[in-house]
Design an enzyme around this catalytic site. Structure first.
Site, PDB file in Angstrom:
ATOM      1  N   ASP A 152       0.854  -1.195   0.000  1.00  0.00           N
ATOM      2  CA  ASP A 152       0.000   0.000   0.000  1.00  0.00           C
ATOM      3  C   ASP A 152       0.891   1.246   0.000  1.00  0.00           C
ATOM      4  O   ASP A 152       1.983   1.230  -0.591  1.00  0.00           O
ATOM      5  CB  ASP A 152      -0.916  -0.039   1.234  1.00  0.00           C
ATOM      6  CG  ASP A 152      -2.254   0.633   0.985  1.00  0.00           C
ATOM      7  OD1 ASP A 152      -2.267   1.852   0.773  1.00  0.00           O
ATOM      8  OD2 ASP A 152      -3.285  -0.058   1.000  1.00  0.00           O
ATOM      9  N   HIS A 221      -3.677   6.091   3.558  1.00  0.00           N
ATOM     10  CA  HIS A 221      -4.369   4.905   3.048  1.00  0.00           C
ATOM     11  C   HIS A 221      -3.748   3.621   3.587  1.00  0.00           C
ATOM     12  O   HIS A 221      -4.446   2.722   4.084  1.00  0.00           O
ATOM     13  CB  HIS A 221      -4.325   4.929   1.520  1.00  0.00           C
ATOM     14  CG  HIS A 221      -5.189   3.926   0.841  1.00  0.00           C
ATOM     15  ND1 HIS A 221      -4.797   2.620   0.613  1.00  0.00           N
ATOM     16  CD2 HIS A 221      -6.432   4.036   0.308  1.00  0.00           C
ATOM     17  CE1 HIS A 221      -5.769   1.973  -0.021  1.00  0.00           C
ATOM     18  NE2 HIS A 221      -6.767   2.808  -0.216  1.00  0.00           N
ATOM     19  N   SER A 556     -10.998  -0.759  -0.616  1.00  0.00           N
ATOM     20  CA  SER A 556      -9.732  -0.774   0.135  1.00  0.00           C
ATOM     21  C   SER A 556      -9.958  -1.042   1.607  1.00  0.00           C
ATOM     22  O   SER A 556      -9.110  -1.623   2.278  1.00  0.00           O
ATOM     23  CB  SER A 556      -9.023   0.573  -0.014  1.00  0.00           C
ATOM     24  OG  SER A 556      -8.453   0.719  -1.272  1.00  0.00           O
ATOM     25  N   ASP A 844     -73.143  22.434 -20.447  1.00  0.00           N
ATOM     26  CA  ASP A 844     -73.206  23.515 -21.440  1.00  0.00           C
ATOM     27  C   ASP A 844     -73.957  24.740 -20.952  1.00  0.00           C
ATOM     28  O   ASP A 844     -74.349  25.604 -21.748  1.00  0.00           O
ATOM     29  CB  ASP A 844     -73.832  23.000 -22.735  1.00  0.00           C
ATOM     30  CG  ASP A 844     -75.311  22.662 -22.584  1.00  0.00           C
ATOM     31  OD1 ASP A 844     -75.809  22.614 -21.441  1.00  0.00           O
ATOM     32  OD2 ASP A 844     -75.963  22.418 -23.621  1.00  0.00           O
ATOM     33  N   HIS A 901     -59.781   7.377 -18.984  1.00  0.00           N
ATOM     34  CA  HIS A 901     -58.658   8.065 -19.605  1.00  0.00           C
ATOM     35  C   HIS A 901     -59.126   9.180 -20.540  1.00  0.00           C
ATOM     36  O   HIS A 901     -58.652  10.317 -20.489  1.00  0.00           O
ATOM     37  CB  HIS A 901     -57.810   7.042 -20.361  1.00  0.00           C
ATOM     38  CG  HIS A 901     -56.511   7.574 -20.885  1.00  0.00           C
ATOM     39  ND1 HIS A 901     -56.416   8.252 -22.071  1.00  0.00           N
ATOM     40  CD2 HIS A 901     -55.255   7.507 -20.384  1.00  0.00           C
ATOM     41  CE1 HIS A 901     -55.148   8.579 -22.288  1.00  0.00           C
ATOM     42  NE2 HIS A 901     -54.425   8.138 -21.279  1.00  0.00           N
ATOM     43  N   SER A1232     -50.004  11.457 -21.304  1.00  0.00           N
ATOM     44  CA  SER A1232     -51.411  11.607 -21.688  1.00  0.00           C
ATOM     45  C   SER A1232     -52.050  12.807 -20.996  1.00  0.00           C
ATOM     46  O   SER A1232     -52.996  13.406 -21.517  1.00  0.00           O
ATOM     47  CB  SER A1232     -52.204  10.348 -21.309  1.00  0.00           C
ATOM     48  OG  SER A1232     -51.921   9.286 -22.177  1.00  0.00           O
TER      49      SER A1232
END
Length: 1447
Positions: A152, A221, A556, A844, A901, A1232
Site C-alpha cells: 500500500d 491509506h 480498500s 353547457d 382516460h 397523456s
C-alpha cells in the site's frame, strides 16, 4: 537448464540482436517476466541472487548492445520467487526482447489505483463491547504471531495501533527487516517496513527526491488498511467526536509488515517487487487494497505475483475496485485471489437540519458537533451571498473566494454539490464557508441516485438528499427571514445493513466469466482506523487539522477486513490451503441483512452475486465450515490450460515447463466455491469436490434454482466418515425453455448436515434462442384513390373478385384521408379517447349555439347525449373487430368512456369550471380545462388498445367535422412516418389548418424513446407541478417520515396505533413472500385488525395491497418502495396509507424489528408551493428522435404528474375490479395528461390568432417556454440531475407568454413535403401524404434547414451552417441575437440584428457552428439561440452530437 548456462545459451544471439535493436529516444518502463526460477524458491546464498541479477543484465544487454546499458536500464531484478526484471526500454526494444527464448511476457509498468469501530462487532466478533467465549477472536488467540503483509502507501509507525506492548519475540521464520529512513522504527508488532519506488521513478523519467525514500505513510491509506487488518486495541478512537470507541484490527495480535509501493498510485514494477519481497520475508497473508482495470492474467502483475504467493501457502486478498455500479468492472479476478467487495455496517452519522417552519431533514456529516446553542441561526443561499465579480454558478457550488464574508458571517450557508466533481471538492465547500465566517453548512446533493457520503467538514454540516435540498431551497426563497439549526450524532443499530456500496465494482468477471467475482463482501463504508499525521483528514492542502484516526470508504477498507479474518483462520487451521480458507469464508457467508431481508445493492434493489459474491463475511461461521472446496496449484494451471493459455503464457506462473492435459478441463469445472455458467443454451453439467474438515456427518443438498432453470444434483447425499475425506458430485443445469433468456439469473446450492450450511452461488446467463415470427402476410400494397369503388377494384384485382374485396375492406377513408383499411396493421398503444358525457366538466350551461361550421354529430347509443359543450361523440371499432376476428358485442357500440382516460384528457384540454373538485379529499379546488369555453368532441378509438385503422378513421372524421385542434394522448414505438397512422392522419389535419398535439410517450427515461416525432406534430413531454400529497408517518420513537398518498384522511384519532410487519401477520398457509407483498388472502385478520400494516412493493398492484389490508381489518398501511431510484406515485388507497422511499422503509422496518410494541400514526395533507417544480417525470419519453434525429423531440413539456380532472363513473379510481368506489374526478399521471394541457393552450391561441398556421402556433409555444424551476434552478430530470432538451424540448409551457411571441418560425405543407424528400422518401411513400403525385426538388434541402424552432445537428464533423427564417407577428422592432454556446463550439449568427418594419415580414439568418479544437467530444451538447427586442425573447434550443469533433 541451470542458471550458469543461461548466458552461454544467449551468446549465439548477441550479434543478431545488436543489429536488430533500434535506437529511438522515447523510453517507457516495462516489466519483463521470465517465469519461475528453475532452482526452486529456496536460496542458500547471496551468490545465487547475484547470479540471477547478472543473468538479467546479460539477457537485456544482448539486445541493448552492452551489459553496461542493461545495468543502467534495469531498476528491479526479481530474484526471490519471481524471475524477471523491470527496465526502461524503448517500445521497439521491448518488442524485440519479447521474441527471445525464455521471455514469457513483457508488459508496460502500469499504474494501479488505491481502493480506498463498529465493523468487527457488526461481523459478530464482539457483542455490546464484550468478546464472547465462542468468538473466533478467542479461538484464534486474536491471530497471535500470524504475519500480515500489506502492499500500500506505507505506514505511520508511531500509531498506537502498532504498539507492541506485551507482545512476545518476533517469529523465527521472519526474514524481513525495517528500512530506517525518515526515522521509521519497527518493533515486535510492526516487524517489517520497506519501500519500492524504482517503478515510479522510471515512469517519471527523473531521479526521485528524498520524500520517496521512506516507508512512512504520508497519504493515510496504507496506515488505515494495515491497522484494519491487524491493528491493536486502541481505546478512545474517534474522528472529530464521531464514532467514539475502541479501534482494532481483525487479527489484533498478528504481526504486520508494510510494503510501500504506492506514491500514491501504484506501478506494476513496484507491486511485483513488493510481492517478491513479501514471499521471501515469510508473510502468511498478503493484503492488497489496490486495483487496476482487469487484464489477462499473464499481463497482470498482481495475478502473476499472487499465484507465486499461493504456491508458497500465502493467502492473497485483494480489493475488487471502486468502479461500481458498472457491470463487469470488478478487478483482481484471478481465481487464486480472494476478491472483496464493499458494503455498509449498521452505523450512521446523521446530521439533522431543523428549519424555522418546524420541518426537519436528515442529512449526514462526520463533523457532528452541533451548533453552539440549541437555537435557530440565519440561513442564506450561497448565490444570494456571492462575492463581487463572482458568477452565480461558482457561488452556488461554494467555490473558493465565491462568498462575501459580510453576507455570510454568523450564518448557515446552503451550498450545492458539484455534479461534475471538477470545480470544488465537497468538503472544501465547508472550508470556504468557514473562511467567510459562516457557522454551518447545508450541502444539497445534485442527483437522487448519488449516495450520501459524510465527510470531516470544517463547520457543522448536513449533507442532504437532492429532494430534501430542493425543499430547503424553496423554504429559503419563500421565507423573508429563513433560519435553521444543525444537530449531529453517531447512531448504531438504527439502519439496515449490510447494503452494497454503490461504488463497489461488480461482476461479471470480464477475463474469465466462468469464475464468479467478487468472492465476498465485507465492511467498506465509513470505516474508522489509524491514520497518518502527515495530513489532515480531508486530504486538502488547506486542512491543517491532524487526527489519529480517520473514517474512509472503499473496497480498500473491505479488503483488510477479510485479511484480518484470514489471519484468524490461519491461526486456527494452520494446515489449510489458501483455497480451503477462501472456501470457508465463501460458503459460510450470509446473503441477508440485519432485517432478514435479502442484501440490497446501492439502489436498494435486491442484490445478487455480481454485487456481493457468495455473500457477507461471517468470520465466526467460517472457522467451522464443515466442508471446503479445495484447490491445488495444478488445478489452477489446468484452469489456465482450459482457457487456452499456451506454454509461453503458462511459464509466467511456474518454475518448470508445464504440460497441459491432453483433454483439458472446462473452466466451469474448476473446484470453485461458486458455480457460473456464462452461456447456457440448453444443458450443462459441472463437477465439484467437497473435502470434510469437520466431524463425520452426512450432508444433504438443497437447491434454490435460478429463474427459468432446472438444477439437478447427483448424488443428493454425501456421507463423510473421516477428516480430509473428499466426495465428488455433479450439478446439471438446464434451461427450461428456449423462448426466453438474454440475462443472468441467480440461484444457490446448499449442503447441510443440520449444523453446517455450505452455500454456493449459482450464476447462469441464458442465451436467447429466439422464435420464429412470421407476422401478418399482407395480400396487397395499398394504393390511394379517391373513390370507394376504386378501392374495391384495386383489392379485388388481388383477391380474385370485387366481392371478396368488399367483404375484406372495413373502412374507406373518403373525406380527407385517401385510402382504406382491409388488413390490420400492428397495435399502436394503450391510451384512450372517449368520454363520460354526464361529467359536470361538459355542462353547457350558458353556452351559445354550436358554431355553424360544425359538421359532426353524436352517436346516441348507451344513453350518450351531446349538448352545446360536448358537440360530438363517435366511436370507431372496426379495426379492433378485425384484429379479434369476430363480431363485437354491444358494449363496443358506444362512445361512453368506461376506462376514465378519455374523460380525464378531454376535460383537461377543454373542460368547464367545476367547483369542489377533489379525489377522496385530495386536491380540493376548482377543476377546469385549458380552454374552458371551447367546444369539445370525442372520437373513441381505444378498447382499450388502439389500432391504426380506427385511428385513421377518427382522423378522417374529425377533419371532416371541422375541429380546430386534435389532441391525441396515445402513441407507440417510433416508426417511419409513411407507416405511422398518426403521422399520416396528422399531416392531413395540418394541411387543413388543424393543430395536432400528441403525447411523447411513457417509456422514459430511456434515450430515444420519444414517440409521435413527425415535425408537423406538437410532441409533449410530462413534468411536475408545485403540488404535493404528503402522508406523514410518525413512529413511537418520535421519528417522522414523509410518504405520499391520495387517501389523505388521517387516522380516526391523532394517536399511535399498533404497527405490524405483514410477514409477522401472515395467514396460515400463506408464504412469507406473499405476505410481504400483501397479496390477496395473505394476511390473518386476527393479527391485523385495528393495526397499521407494513407492506412492500412487489408483483401485485400497489393499490390492491391497501384493499387487502382493509379486508383483513387493518386501519392503515405503510407501503415501502424497493428501489431508491423508483419514483413515488401517490394513489387512491382503501385505507390511510403512506408510500415511503426504500431507505425510509428500511428504517421503519428496523424500528418494527427492534421494538417490542411498535406503534405509528399516519397523517395526510395536500400542500401547494412547498416543492420545487417543474421536474421532468421519470416516465416521460425522451429524445433523441430515432426517426429523424435532425428534428428535436419532444417539443415542449407540460404538467403531467398527479393531474386532477373529470373521470368516468363506470369504475373506481384504483382501476381494480374490487374497487366499488365511484368518483367524479381522479388524479392520474402520464404524458397523456400533459398533452391536453398543450391542446387547451392551443385552443386559446387559436382564438386570439385565428389566422396563425399550426407551425406558427407551435413556434409561439416553443420559443416562449421556460427552462428554470420555481426556485430559479435549471429544470431537473427524474433523477434531479440537470435536464436538457431531450427531456423537455424547448422547455416548459408558458401560455401567457405564447400569446405574444414577437416572432415565429413558420412552415407550410410544401416545406414538410420537401423535408420528406430530404430524408429520401420516394413517390410511393410521399403518396401517403398528398392527393396527387409530388415532385421532389432536384436538389433537396438538408433536414437541418427545415424552419423548425430548434436547431439539431445529429452528426457534427467540425463545421456546419444552418438557415432559419423568422416572421414578425408583433409590432415593428429590431431584434438582436444572443447565444448560449454549447461546450466546445463556436457559434456565429449572420446577421446579428433583424429589423422588422411590418406585420408578417420575414427575415432569414444563418447560424454557423464550429468546433473550437480537434478531439473527442462527449456525446450531445446543448446551447440556445435567443432573439430579443427588449420585450420579447424568442428562444431556440441548439443540440449537437459532438461525439467526435474535427476542425
Amino acid at each position: 537448464m541451470g542458471i550458469m548456462n543461461l548466458p552461454l545459451f544467449l551468446l549465439s544471439l548477441v550479434l543478431f540482436s545488436v543489429m536488430q535493436c533500434p535506437t529511438l529516444a522515447l523510453k517507457r518502463s516495462y516489466v519483463v517476466y521470465l517465469g519461475g526460477h528453475s532452482h526452486g524458491s529456496e536460496h542458500t546464498s547471496e551468490m545465487d541472487l547475484n547470479r540471477i541479477t547478472d543473468s538479467h543484465h546479460d539477457l537485456l544487454g544482448s539486445c541493448l548492445g552492452s551489459k553496461e546499458k542493461a545495468q543502467e536500464s534495469i531498476f528491479y531484478s526479481y530474484t526471490h520467487h519471481i524471475n524477471g526484471f523491470a527496465a526502461n526500454l524503448e517500445d521497439e526494444e521491448a518488442a524485440e526482447l519479447s521474441k527471445r527464448p525464455g521471455v514469457v511476457s513483457i508488459f508496460l509498468n502500469q499504474k494501479y489505483k488505491l481502493q480506498t469501530t463498529r465493523s468487527w462487532e457488526f461481523l459478530g466478533l464482539e457483542r455490546n463491547g464484550e468478546i464472547p467465549a465462542d468468538s473466533i477472536w478467542v479461538k484464534a488467540r486474536f491471530g497471535e504471531d500470524i504475519i500480515i503483509g500489506n502492499i500500500d502507501t506505507g505506514v505511520w509507525p508511531e500509531s498506537e495501533s502498532f504498539n507492541d506492548q506485551g507482545m512476545g519475540p518476533i517469529p523465527s521464520k521472519w526474514k524481513g527487516y525495517c528500512e530506517p529512513n525518515d526515522d521509521v522504527k519497527c518493533n515486535r508488532k510492526l516487524i517489517g517496513a520497506r519501500y519500492f519506488n524504482k517503478g515510479v521513478e522510471a515512469k517519471l523519467g527523473s531521479p526521485l527526491n528524498s520524500s520517496y525514500r521512506t516507508v512512512r505513510d504520508t497519504s493515510g491509506h496504507g496506515t488505515h488498511t494495515l491497522s484494519t487488518a491487524g491493528g491493536r486495541f486502541v481505546g478512545g478512537a474517534n474522528l472529530l467526536g464521531s464514532v467514539y470507541g475502541t479501534a482494532k484490527g481483525g487479527s489484533p495480535s498478528a504481526r504486520v509488515a508494510s510494503y510501500k509501493s504506492c506514491w500514491p498510485d501504484c506501478n506494476d514494477a513496484d507491486v511485483l517487487a513488493a510481492i517478491d519481497a513479501a514471499i521471501h520475508d515469510g508473510v502468511d497473508i498478503l493484503s492488497l487494497s489496490i486495483a487496476f482495470v482487469s487484464r489477462d492474467y499473464f499481463l497482470d502483475s498482481i495475478a502473476i505475483g499472487s499465484l507465486h504467493a499461493v504456491q508458497n501457502g500465502i493467502v492473497v486478498v485483494c480489493a475488487g475496485g471502486n468502479q461500481g455500479p458498472t457491470p463487469g468492472s470488478v478487478s483482481n479476478v484471478a481465481p487464486w485471489i480472494l476478491t472483496v467487495a464493499a458494503s455498509t455496517i449498521d452505523r450512521e452519522f446523521p446530521s439533522n437540519v431543523m428549519l424555522g417552519n418546524n420541518k426537519q431533514f436528515k442529512g449526514l456529516s462526520f463533523k457532528t458537533n452541533s451548533l453552539t446553542a440549541v437555537k435557530f441561526y440565519p440561513l442564506v443561499y450561497s448565490v444570494d451571498a456571492r462575492a463581487a465579480n463572482t458568477s452565480a454558478r461558482d457561488a452556488q457550488l461554494c467555490s473558493v473566494g465565491s462568498l462575501d464574508p459580510k453576507k455570510v458571517k454568523g450564518k448557515i450557508v446552503y451550498c450545492l454539490v458539484d455534479p461534475s466533481g471538477l470545480h470544488v471538492l465537497n468538503v472544501e465547500k465547508s472550508w470556504v464557508v468557514a473562511q467567510a465566517g459562516g457557522i454551518g453548512m447545508i450541502l444539497a446533493n445534485h442527483l437522487t441516485t448519488t449516495t450520501l457520503i459524510p465527510q470531516a467538514h470544517f463547520v457543522p454540516t448536513s449533507r442532504v438528499s437532492a429532494d430534501d435540498g430542493l425543499a430547503i431551497l424553496l423554504y429559503i426563497h419563500t421565507t423573508k427571514y429563513p433560519v435553521a439549526y444543525i444537530s449531529g450524532a453517531t447512531e448504531v443499530g438504527t439502519v439496515t445493513a449490510p447494503i452494497m456500496a454503490s461504488f463497489s465494482s461488480q461482476g461479471p468477471n470480464t477475463i474469465t466469466p466462468e469464475i464468479l467475482k467478487p468472492d465476498i463482501t465485507a465492511p467498506g463504508v465509513q470505516i474508522i482506523a489509524a491514520y497518518t499525521e502527515a495530513r489532515g483528514p480531508t486530504n486538502l492542502q488547506s486542512d491543517d487539522r491532524r487526527v489519529l484516526f480517520n473514517i474512509v470508504s472503499g473496497t480498500s477498507m473491505a479488503c483488510p477486513h477479510v485479511s484480518g479474518a484470514v489471519g484468524l483462520l490461519k491461526k486456527i487451521h494452520p494446515n489449510w490451503s489458501p483455497s480451503a480458507i477462501r472456501s470457508a469464508i465463501m460458503t459460510s457467508a450470509r446473503t441477508r441483512s440485519n432485517l432478514r431481508q435479502p442484501i440490497a445493492n446501492g439502489t436498494l434493489a435486491e442484490g445478487n452475486p455480481f454485487n456481493y459474491g457468495a455473500g457477507h463475511l461471517s468470520p465466526n461461521r467460517a472457522m467451522d465450515p464443515g466442508l471446503v472446496y479445495d484447490l491445488t496449484i495444478t488445478d489452477y494451471l489446468n484452469f489456465l490450460c482450459s482457457i487456452g493459455y499456451n506454454a509461453t503464457q503458462l511459464s509466467t506462473f511456474v518454475d518448470k515447463k508445464y504440460e497441459c492435459p491432453s483433454k483439458p478441463t472446462r473452466p466451469w469445472d474448476l473446484n470453485y466455491p461458486s458455480i457460473t455458467v456464462p452461456s447456457l443454451s440448453g444443458k450443462v453439467t459441472v463437477t465439484r469436490a467437497l473435502k470434510n474438515v469437520g466431524t463425520p456427518a452426512t450432508y444433504t443438498v438443497r437447491i434454490k434454482a435460478p429463474s427459468g432453470i432446472s438444477v439437478k444434483v447427483e448424488p443428493k447425499r454425501l456421507r463423510f466418515e473421516k477428516i480430509n475425506e473428499e466426495k465428488m458430485f455433479k450439478v446439471t443445469i438446464e434451461a427450461k425453455r428456449d423462448d426466453g433468456g438474454g440475462e443472468y439469473v441467480f440461484g444457490r446450492l446448499i449442503w447441510s448436515d443440520g449444523k453446517h450450511f455450505v452455500g454456493s452461488p449459482i450464476v447462469s446467463y441464458v442465451v436467447y434462442l429466439g422464435s420464429h415470427s412470421h407476422g401478418v402476410e399482407p395480400t396487397s400494397s395499398l394504393h390511394f384513390s379517391k373513390t370507394t369503388d376504386s378501392y374495391y377494384d384495386l383489392l379485388g384485382s388481388c383477391m380474385g373478385s370485387k366481392k371478396k374485396a368488399q367483404e375484406a375492406i372495413f373502412y374507406s377513408y373518403t373525406s380527407y384521408i385517401n385510402g382504406f383499411a382491409a388488413v390490420l396493421e400492428d397495435e399502436e398503444a394503450a391510451e384512450l379517447s372517449s368520454v363520460w358525457p354526464e361529467s359536470e366538466s361538459f355542462n353547457d350551461k350558458g353556452m351559445e349555439p354550436i358554431p355553424s361550421n360544425w359538421k359532426g354529430y353524436c352517436e346516441p347509443s348507451d344513453g350518450v347525449k351531446c349538448n352545446r359543450k360536448l358537440i360530438g361523440a363517435r366511436d370507431f371499432n372496426k379495426g379492433y373487430e378485425a384484429a379479434l376476428g369476430r363480431p363485437l358485442d354491444s358494449s363496443y357500440q358506444t362512445a361512453r368512456d368506461t376506462n376514465g382516460h378519455g374523460t380525464h384528457t378531454l376535460s383537461t384540454a377543454g373542460g368547464g369550471f367545476v367547483g369542489g373538485a377533489n379525489l377522496l379529499g385530495s386536491g380540493y379546488g376548482t377543476a377546469k380545462g385549458g380552454s374552458p369555453s371551447a367546444r369539445v368532441a370525442s372520437y373513441k378509438v381505444c378498447w382499450p388498445s388502439c389500432y391504426d385503422a380506427d385511428i385513421l378513421a377518427a382522423f378522417d372524421a374529425a377533419i371532416h367535422d371541422g375541429v380546430d385542434v386534435l389532441s391525441l394522448s396515445l402513441g407507440g414505438p417510433p416508426r417511419d412516418y409513411f407507416l405511422e397512422s398518426i403521422a399520416i392522419g396528422s399531416f392531413q389535419a395540418v394541411k387543413k389548418g388543424i393543430v395536432v398535439v400528441c403525447s411523447a410517450g411513457n417509456s422514459g427515461p430511456t434515450p430515444g424513446s420519444v414517440g409521435n416525432s413527425a415535425p408537423w406534430i406538437i410532441t409533449v413531454a410530462a413534468s411536475t407541478i408545485d403540488r404535493d400529497f404528503p402522508s406523514y408517518v410518525m413512529l413511537g420513537n418520535n421519528e417522522q417520515f414523509k410518504g405520499l398518498s391520495f387517501y389523505t384522511n388521517s387516522l380516526p384519532a391523532e394517536k399511535f396505533y399498533p404497527l405490524v410487519y405483514s410477514v409477522d401477520a401472515r395467514a396460515p398457509n400463506a408464504s412469507a413472500r406473499d405476505a410481504q407483498l400483501c397479496f390477496v388472502g395473505s394476511l390473518d385478520p386476527e393479527k391485523v385488525k385495528g393495526k397499521i400494516v407494513y407492506c412492500l412493493i412487489g408483483l401485485n398492484e400497489i393499490v390492491q395491497k391497501s384493499w387487502v389490508v382493509a379486508q383483513a381489518g387493518g386501519i392503515g398501511m405503510i407501503l415501502a418502495n424497493r428501489l431508491s431510484t423508483g419514483t413515488l406515485i401517490p394513489q387512491a388507497h382503501f385505507v390511510p396509507t403512506s408510500y415511503v422511499s426504500a431507505a425510509d422503509g428500511l428504517a421503519i422496518l428496523l424500528y418494527i424489528h427492534i421494538t417490542k410494541y411498535p406503534v405509528a400514526y399516519i397523517r395526510g395533507a395536500t400542500e401547494v408551493g412547498t416543492v420545487a417544480a417543474p421536474i421532468m417525470a421519470s416516465f416521460s419519453s425522451r429524445g433523441p428522435n430515432r426517426i429523424t434525429p435532425g428534428i428535436l423531440k419532444p417539443d415542449i413539456t407540460a404538467p403531467g404528474v398527479n393531474i386532477l380532472a373529470a373521470y368516468t363513473e363506470a369504475k373506481g379510481p384504483a382501476f381494480l375490479q374490487s374497487d366499488d368506489r365511484r368518483v367524479l374526478f381522479n388524479i392520474v399521471s402520464g404524458t397523456s395528461m400533459s398533452c391536453p394541457h398543450v391542446s387547451g393552450t392551443v385552443g386559446l391561441l387559436k382564438k386570439i390568432h385565428p389566422d396563425w398556421s399550426p407551425s406558427a402556433i407551435r413556434s409561439a409555444i416553443m420559443t416562449t417556454a421556460r427552462t428554470r424551476s420555481n426556485v430559479r434552478q435549471p429544470m431537473a430530470n427524474g433523477t434531479l440531475e440537470e435536464a436538457n432538451p431531450f427531456n423537455y424540448g424547448a422547455g416548459h409551457l408558458r401560455p401567457n407568454r405564447a400569446m405574444d411571441p414577437g416572432l415565429v418560425y413558420d412552415l407550410t405543407t410544401i416545406d414538410f413535403l420537401n423535408f420528406l424528400c430530404s430524408i429520401g422518401y420516394n413517390a410511393t411513400q410521399l403518396s401517403r401524404f398528398v392527393d396527387e403525385p409530388y415532385e421532389c426538388p432536384p436538389n433537396p434541402m438538408s433536414v437541418l434547414h427545415l424552419n423548425y424552432p430548434s436547431i439539431t445537428v445529429p452528426s457534427f464533423s467540425g463545421k456546419v451552417t444552418v438557415t432559419r427564417t423568422l416572421k414578425n407577428v408583433g409590432t415593428p422592432a429590431t431584434y438582436t441575437v444572443r447565444t448560449e454556446v454549447p461546450s466546445g463550439l463556436l457559434v456565429k449568427v449572420e446577421p446579428e440584428r433583424l429589423k422588422f418594419e411590418k406585420m408578417n415580414e420575414e427575415k432569414t439568418f444563418k447560424v454557423t457552428l464550429e468546433a473550437k479544437r480537434d478531439g473527442e467530444g462527449s456525446g450531445y451538447i446543448f446551447g440556445r439561440l435567443i432573439w430579443s427586442d427588449g420585450e420579447h425573447y424568442v428562444r431556440s434550443p441548439i443540440v449537437v452530437n459532438a461525439t467526435t469533433l474535427h476542425m
